[in-house]
Design a protein around this motif. Structure first.
Motif, PDB file in Angstrom:
ATOM      1  N   TYR A   1      -6.026   3.239  -4.175  1.00  0.00           N
ATOM      2  CA  TYR A   1      -5.248   4.357  -4.711  1.00  0.00           C
ATOM      3  C   TYR A   1      -5.449   4.570  -6.206  1.00  0.00           C
ATOM      4  O   TYR A   1      -4.758   5.375  -6.815  1.00  0.00           O
ATOM      5  CB  TYR A   1      -3.768   4.156  -4.388  1.00  0.00           C
ATOM      6  N   THR A   2      -6.424   3.864  -6.775  1.00  0.00           N
ATOM      7  CA  THR A   2      -6.762   4.082  -8.171  1.00  0.00           C
ATOM      8  C   THR A   2      -7.572   5.364  -8.294  1.00  0.00           C
ATOM      9  O   THR A   2      -8.325   5.720  -7.395  1.00  0.00           O
ATOM     10  CB  THR A   2      -7.587   2.893  -8.699  1.00  0.00           C
ATOM     11  N   ASP A   3      -7.443   6.050  -9.399  1.00  0.00           N
ATOM     12  CA  ASP A   3      -8.135   7.327  -9.585  1.00  0.00           C
ATOM     13  C   ASP A   3      -9.593   7.095  -9.993  1.00  0.00           C
ATOM     14  O   ASP A   3     -10.025   7.444 -11.095  1.00  0.00           O
ATOM     15  CB  ASP A   3      -7.418   8.171 -10.630  1.00  0.00           C
ATOM     16  N   TYR A  49     -11.841   9.930   5.220  1.00  0.00           N
ATOM     17  CA  TYR A  49     -10.539  10.103   4.575  1.00  0.00           C
ATOM     18  C   TYR A  49     -10.121  11.571   4.499  1.00  0.00           C
ATOM     19  O   TYR A  49      -9.012  11.943   4.920  1.00  0.00           O
ATOM     20  CB  TYR A  49     -10.573   9.484   3.174  1.00  0.00           C
ATOM     21  N   ALA A  72       1.771   1.982  -3.519  1.00  0.00           N
ATOM     22  CA  ALA A  72       0.616   2.512  -4.247  1.00  0.00           C
ATOM     23  C   ALA A  72       0.358   3.962  -3.853  1.00  0.00           C
ATOM     24  O   ALA A  72      -0.022   4.791  -4.694  1.00  0.00           O
ATOM     25  CB  ALA A  72      -0.611   1.651  -3.964  1.00  0.00           C
ATOM     26  N   ARG A  73       0.571   4.284  -2.572  1.00  0.00           N
ATOM     27  CA  ARG A  73       0.374   5.651  -2.101  1.00  0.00           C
ATOM     28  C   ARG A  73       1.395   6.585  -2.750  1.00  0.00           C
ATOM     29  O   ARG A  73       1.056   7.696  -3.171  1.00  0.00           O
ATOM     30  CB  ARG A  73       0.471   5.693  -0.578  1.00  0.00           C
ATOM     31  N   PHE A 115       0.824  -1.202   0.000  1.00  0.00           N
ATOM     32  CA  PHE A 115       0.000   0.000   0.000  1.00  0.00           C
ATOM     33  C   PHE A 115       0.864   1.261   0.000  1.00  0.00           C
ATOM     34  O   PHE A 115       0.495   2.271  -0.600  1.00  0.00           O
ATOM     35  CB  PHE A 115      -0.942  -0.001   1.194  1.00  0.00           C
ATOM     36  N   PRO A 124      -9.127  10.360  -5.297  1.00  0.00           N
ATOM     37  CA  PRO A 124      -8.011  11.005  -4.601  1.00  0.00           C
ATOM     38  C   PRO A 124      -7.660  12.364  -5.195  1.00  0.00           C
ATOM     39  O   PRO A 124      -7.387  13.319  -4.471  1.00  0.00           O
ATOM     40  CB  PRO A 124      -6.861  10.009  -4.764  1.00  0.00           C
ATOM     41  N   MET A 147       0.344   7.201  -6.272  1.00  0.00           N
ATOM     42  CA  MET A 147      -0.776   8.143  -6.337  1.00  0.00           C
ATOM     43  C   MET A 147      -0.275   9.582  -6.259  1.00  0.00           C
ATOM     44  O   MET A 147      -0.692  10.440  -7.040  1.00  0.00           O
ATOM     45  CB  MET A 147      -1.756   7.882  -5.194  1.00  0.00           C
ATOM     46  N   GLN A 203      -0.981  11.092  -9.778  1.00  0.00           N
ATOM     47  CA  GLN A 203      -2.310  11.703  -9.755  1.00  0.00           C
ATOM     48  C   GLN A 203      -2.303  13.124  -9.178  1.00  0.00           C
ATOM     49  O   GLN A 203      -3.137  13.940  -9.557  1.00  0.00           O
ATOM     50  CB  GLN A 203      -3.275  10.846  -8.940  1.00  0.00           C
ATOM     51  N   ARG A 239      -5.095   5.497   2.782  1.00  0.00           N
ATOM     52  CA  ARG A 239      -6.437   5.495   2.181  1.00  0.00           C
ATOM     53  C   ARG A 239      -7.090   4.118   2.251  1.00  0.00           C
ATOM     54  O   ARG A 239      -8.315   4.007   2.327  1.00  0.00           O
ATOM     55  CB  ARG A 239      -6.337   5.974   0.728  1.00  0.00           C
ATOM     56  N   GLU A 240      -6.280   3.071   2.237  1.00  0.00           N
ATOM     57  CA  GLU A 240      -6.834   1.718   2.284  1.00  0.00           C
ATOM     58  C   GLU A 240      -7.634   1.460   3.551  1.00  0.00           C
ATOM     59  O   GLU A 240      -8.485   0.550   3.596  1.00  0.00           O
ATOM     60  CB  GLU A 240      -5.721   0.670   2.129  1.00  0.00           C
TER      61      GLU A 240
END
Length: 212
Positions: A56-58, A99, A15-16, A12, A72, A19, A23, A43-44
């Motif tokens: 963490y997907t947009d 969040y 992934a963060r 995670f 996000p 992001m 993003q 965020r998870e």
């Protein structure tokens, strides 16, 4: 939401970081404090267990009751443009699983989350109609409506302190645009700064003009 701590944290964390790089930095999120907060908050922990892999997907992540967690990028840009200072009192409207509240708490003096669905609200949130705000806890230096609305009601504008800022996404002809405004005396106006997908929040339907 509680995390399954048996999962490898580094998955995670990677992934963060992605992001933040892919993003946020590429979409004019340029406040170092906002970037640091987004890089820190897991965020998870704020999504349903079955959706953790796409935390963490947009995309907007479905929650309960037809609601969804904002993307996000949309959340980050609203917080970034609001310019939260360390002495600011902040209201997050449509706080959902918390969040945006968790991010704002790393930036502001105090943060109030407002959520209309008791099944989503976290401990300490105000539960009530989103469009009514949280007047008993104001006034606020910053109000962030973490989603898209057709209209910003006067009740929320009235809860802004003089010079206070409000950031939201506006629905206009089926398109959502991120916008920010500042209260000056009795005046308030929003200025759009980007087109972006954002989740629709309940309770903010624009009043229709009466037709004879």
């Amino acid at each position: 939401m509680t995390a399954d701590r048996s999962e490898p944290a580094d998955r995670f964390e990677a992934a963060r970081r992605a992001m933040v790089s892919n993003q946020l930095r590429t979409t004019a999120v340029d406040d170092p404090r906002v970037i640091a907060a987004m890089a820190r908050v897991p965020r998870e922990d704020f999504v349903p267990p079955a959706r953790r892999d796409v935390a963490y997907t947009d995309i907007a992540i479905p929650l309960v009751g037809g609601r969804a967690l904002n993307t996000p990028m949309a959340t980050a840009r609203l917080i970034n443009e609001a310019g939260i200072g360390s002495n600011d009192r902040v209201l997050i409207v449509g706080s959902a699983t918390g969040y945006a509240v968790a991010i704002a708490r790393l930036l502001a003096k105090s943060v109030v989350g407002l959520e209309c669905d008791a099944a989503l609200a976290t401990a300490g949130d105000v539960v009530g109609p989103l469009e009514a705000g949280a007047a008993d806890h104001g006034p606020f230096d910053v109000i962030i409506i973490d989603g898209a609305v057709e209209d910003v009601p006067q009740a929320l504008i009235d809860q802004l302190a003089p010079g206070g800022r409000l950031a939201t996404a506006l629905v206009e002809n089926g398109v959502t645009r991120l916008a920010v405004g500042r209260r000056g005396g009795a005046g308030f106006a929003l200025t759009a700064f980007a087109d972006a997908d954002a989740v629709i929040l309940p309770g903010f339907v624009r009043p229709h003009a009466f037709v004879f």
